[in-house]
Design a protein around this motif. Structure first.
Motif, PDB file in Angstrom:
ATOM      1  N   ALA A   1      39.906  49.038  47.288  1.00  0.00           N
ATOM      2  CA  ALA A   1      39.179  49.286  45.957  1.00  0.00           C
ATOM      3  C   ALA A   1      40.299  48.926  44.730  1.00  0.00           C
ATOM      4  O   ALA A   1      41.229  49.378  44.654  1.00  0.00           O
ATOM      5  CB  ALA A   1      38.754  50.591  45.816  1.00  0.00           C
ATOM      6  N   GLY A   2      39.890  47.965  44.228  1.00  0.00           N
ATOM      7  CA  GLY A   2      40.458  47.602  43.034  1.00  0.00           C
ATOM      8  C   GLY A   2      40.355  48.319  41.835  1.00  0.00           C
ATOM      9  O   GLY A   2      39.005  48.564  41.447  1.00  0.00           O
ATOM     10  N   ASN A   3      41.281  48.792  41.083  1.00  0.00           N
ATOM     11  CA  ASN A   3      41.056  49.738  39.874  1.00  0.00           C
ATOM     12  C   ASN A   3      41.132  48.699  38.452  1.00  0.00           C
ATOM     13  O   ASN A   3      40.977  49.362  37.402  1.00  0.00           O
ATOM     14  CB  ASN A   3      41.979  50.935  39.594  1.00  0.00           C
ATOM     15  N   CYS A   4      41.073  47.409  38.589  1.00  0.00           N
ATOM     16  CA  CYS A   4      41.127  46.620  37.479  1.00  0.00           C
ATOM     17  C   CYS A   4      42.112  46.910  36.142  1.00  0.00           C
ATOM     18  O   CYS A   4      41.717  46.910  35.046  1.00  0.00           O
ATOM     19  CB  CYS A   4      39.631  46.733  36.717  1.00  0.00           C
ATOM     20  N   LYS A   5      43.532  47.138  36.875  1.00  0.00           N
ATOM     21  CA  LYS A   5      44.321  47.581  36.043  1.00  0.00           C
ATOM     22  C   LYS A   5      44.822  46.736  34.824  1.00  0.00           C
ATOM     23  O   LYS A   5      45.009  46.704  33.743  1.00  0.00           O
ATOM     24  CB  LYS A   5      45.787  47.900  36.800  1.00  0.00           C
TER      25      LYS A   5
ATOM     26  N   LEU B   1      41.207  39.235  36.600  1.00  0.00           N
ATOM     27  CA  LEU B   1      41.240  40.351  37.734  1.00  0.00           C
ATOM     28  C   LEU B   1      41.478  39.524  39.021  1.00  0.00           C
ATOM     29  O   LEU B   1      40.740  38.768  39.446  1.00  0.00           O
ATOM     30  CB  LEU B   1      39.880  40.802  37.482  1.00  0.00           C
ATOM     31  N   ARG B   2      42.755  39.962  39.645  1.00  0.00           N
ATOM     32  CA  ARG B   2      43.057  39.252  40.838  1.00  0.00           C
ATOM     33  C   ARG B   2      42.175  39.729  41.988  1.00  0.00           C
ATOM     34  O   ARG B   2      41.419  40.670  41.800  1.00  0.00           O
ATOM     35  CB  ARG B   2      44.604  39.653  41.173  1.00  0.00           C
ATOM     36  N   GLU B   3      42.359  39.018  42.981  1.00  0.00           N
ATOM     37  CA  GLU B   3      41.376  39.185  44.067  1.00  0.00           C
ATOM     38  C   GLU B   3      41.502  40.581  44.702  1.00  0.00           C
ATOM     39  O   GLU B   3      42.480  41.221  44.877  1.00  0.00           O
ATOM     40  CB  GLU B   3      41.783  38.425  45.278  1.00  0.00           C
TER      41      GLU B   3
ATOM     42  N   LEU C   1      34.067  32.987  38.469  1.00  0.00           N
ATOM     43  CA  LEU C   1      33.867  34.062  39.551  1.00  0.00           C
ATOM     44  C   LEU C   1      34.500  33.321  41.093  1.00  0.00           C
ATOM     45  O   LEU C   1      33.879  32.321  41.406  1.00  0.00           O
ATOM     46  CB  LEU C   1      32.763  34.709  39.725  1.00  0.00           C
ATOM     47  N   THR C   2      35.598  34.010  41.628  1.00  0.00           N
ATOM     48  CA  THR C   2      35.827  33.489  43.149  1.00  0.00           C
ATOM     49  C   THR C   2      35.508  34.429  43.984  1.00  0.00           C
ATOM     50  O   THR C   2      35.775  35.764  43.762  1.00  0.00           O
ATOM     51  CB  THR C   2      37.330  33.241  42.897  1.00  0.00           C
TER      52      THR C   2
ATOM     53  N   HIS D   1      36.936  39.461  45.509  1.00  0.00           N
ATOM     54  CA  HIS D   1      36.454  38.516  44.468  1.00  0.00           C
ATOM     55  C   HIS D   1      37.427  38.735  43.337  1.00  0.00           C
ATOM     56  O   HIS D   1      38.298  39.681  43.368  1.00  0.00           O
ATOM     57  CB  HIS D   1      35.066  39.111  43.836  1.00  0.00           C
ATOM     58  N   ALA D   2      37.301  37.864  42.616  1.00  0.00           N
ATOM     59  CA  ALA D   2      38.380  37.567  41.329  1.00  0.00           C
ATOM     60  C   ALA D   2      37.740  36.955  40.044  1.00  0.00           C
ATOM     61  O   ALA D   2      36.906  36.100  40.461  1.00  0.00           O
ATOM     62  CB  ALA D   2      39.576  36.699  41.553  1.00  0.00           C
ATOM     63  N   PHE D   3      38.306  37.340  38.904  1.00  0.00           N
ATOM     64  CA  PHE D   3      37.490  36.770  37.738  1.00  0.00           C
ATOM     65  C   PHE D   3      38.711  36.032  36.934  1.00  0.00           C
ATOM     66  O   PHE D   3      39.655  36.443  36.885  1.00  0.00           O
ATOM     67  CB  PHE D   3      37.232  37.867  36.909  1.00  0.00           C
TER      68      PHE D   3
END
Length: 359
Positions: free
Chosen positions: A30-34, A83-85, A103-104, A126-128
Motif C-alpha cells: 500500500a502506497g501512502n502517497c507521501k 506519485l511513484r509506482e 498515468l502509468t 501505478h504511478a502519476f
C-alpha cells in the motif's frame, strides 16, 4: 459462500485488515502517497480528502466504513513531484475534472485528458506523473473491497445498499474487464463534482449521509455506463492463475526474502498445491527451481554490474544463505565459479545463454 456469511465474517475481516500485507516480504504494498502529502503541506497543491490507514487527509474515524480515501487534489500549476509506482489497498475510481495527467499502469503509459475517469485495482502497480505532475484536478473514491489479489472475492460496503445481484454485476464489470480509462458520462461527472463539494466542507459527520448517497449514485451511474458499452469480460483476469503470474513477475524485486513454498503460496492466498500447479504451468518449473534460477540470474547480472560487491554480498543480496552453496549452484548452472566470472574475457552473454528460459 452466502451473502450473510460475507457480512458476518469476511467483511469484518476486510475492514480490520492492516494497511500492509501480513507477509513481511509482500510484493503488493500500500502506497501512502507521501509525496502528495508533502506537496500539500508545502502549498504546492491543494489536497482536500478524508482518509484512514495512512492515506493523506482528515481522519475519517468511524465514518464511511471500507473507504480508505475520498476527495481529491487541485494542482493549478506544474508540480515538481509525482506519485511513484505503488499499489493501493483498495479499488480506486477517479475522475479528472481539469487538466491532464500521466498515468502509468502496469508499465503502460496513459495520457489522461479532462473529462476522463480511470479505475485502478489493488494488484495494479501505478504511478502519476512523467515523473512530474501537470496542472490537474482529480476526484477519487478508494474502497477497501477486502481484496489484494485478482482471484479474491469483492466485498462492497453494506451502506451502499444494493441487491446482491447488482453488486455481483459491478464486480464482474470491474474485475473481469481492466480497461484503464473511460470518458465519464454527464451523470458521473455531476456526482463526482458533488462528492468533491461535500469533502471540501470539512464536515465529516454532517456530510457522511450525503456522501454515502452520492458514492452509491456514482457507482450506479458508472455501472450503467459500463453496461451500455457491452464490454467483453475476460474471466482469466480474475483467476487464481493470474494472481500467481503477477507474483512471479514481481518476485525479482524481493529475492532476498526468505521464501518457502508455504509463504509463497500464502502470499498468493492459495494452497501449496494450487500455487505449485500454477507455477509449473506458467514457468515449466517447480516453485523452488524457478526461485533459485531467478536468484542465480540476478546474481549473474549483479556480479558483472556491481564490481564493488564481494561474492558473499551478492549471494546474500540474492537470497542465498551461504556463499558456498551459492557458488555450487552457480557453477552447476553456468559452468564457471562466481569469482571467475568477472575474470573471463569471452562474451558474457554466451554463458548467460545457459540459463533456462525465464518469463
Amino acid at each position: 459462500m452466502t451473502h450473510s456469511a460475507l457480512n458476518s465474517h469476511d467483511k469484518a475481516k476486510a475492514i480490520a485488515r492492516p494497511a500492509v500485507f501480513r507477509e513481511p516480504g509482500a510484493l503488493l504494498y500500500a502506497g501512502n502517497c507521501k509525496d502528495l502529502l508533502d506537496a500539500s503541506l508545502e502549498g504546492e497543491v491543494t489536497l482536500s480528502a478524508w482518509a484512514r490507514r495512512g492515506y493523506p487527509g482528515r481522519d475519517l474515524g468511524n465514518t464511511l466504513p471500507q473507504v480508505c480515501s475520498v476527495g481529491g487534489w487541485n494542482a493549478t500549476r506544474p508540480q515538481n513531484w509525482g506519485l511513484r509506482e505503488h499499489c493501493n489497498e483498495g479499488v480506486k475510481i477517479a475522475y479528472l475534472a481539469h487538466g491532464t495527467l500521466t498515468l502509468t499502469l502496469d508499465g503502460e503509459v496513459y495520457n489522461l485528458q479532462e473529462g476522463q475517469m480511470f479505475v485502478v485495482r489493488p494488484w495494479q502497480l501505478h504511478a502519476f506523473g512523467d515523473p512530474n505532475v501537470a496542472p490537474s484536478q482529480i476526484v477519487w473514491v478508494l474502497f477497501d473491497m477486502g481484496v489484494r489479489r485478482p482471484h479474491e472475492q469483492w466485498l462492497w460496503p453494506d451502506w451502499i445498499g444494493w441487491p446482491e445481484r447488482d453488486q455481483k454485476r459491478l464486480t464482474e464489470l470491474l474485475s473481469k474487464n481492466e480497461q484503464p480509462w473511460y470518458c465519464a458520462s454527464r451523470e458521473v461527472v455531476n456526482t463526482f463534482t458533488q462528492i468533491a463539494e461535500v469533502v471540501a466542507s470539512n464536515d465529516i459527520e454532517g456530510g457522511e449521509t450525503r456522501l454515502r448517497l452520492l458514492i452509491s449514485w456514482m457507482l450506479l451511474q458508472f455501472k450503467n455506463q459500463l453496461e451500455a458499452q457491452h464490454p467483453a469480460l475476460d474471466h482469466s483476469l480474475a483467476a487464481s492463475r493470474r494472481t500467481v503470474d503477477i507474483f512471479l513477475r514481481r518476485l525479482w524485486h524481493a529475492l532476498d526474502d526468505d521464501w518457502t513454498l508455504e509463504n509463497m503460496a500464502a502470499e498468493c492466498n492459495l494452497s501449496r498445491t494450487q500455487f505449485s500447479k500454477h507455477c509449473i504451468s506458467i514457468t515449466n518449473m517447480t516453485p523452488s527451481r524457478y526461485l533459485q534460477t531467478l536468484r542465480l540470474k540476478a546474481a549473474y547480472k549483479m556480479l558483472l554490474e556491481e564490481d564493488k560487491l564481494s561474492v558473499t554480498e551478492v549471494a546474500l543480496d540474492c537470497g542465498f544463505s551461504s556463499s558456498q552453496y551459492f557458488a555450487t549452484c552457480f557453477r552447476k548452472l553456468y559452468g564457471v565459479s562466481p569469482s571467475n566470472l568477472r575474470q573471463i574475457t569471452d562474451e558474457p552473454t554466451a554463458i548467460l545463454a545457459r540459463t533456462p528460459a525465464m518469463r
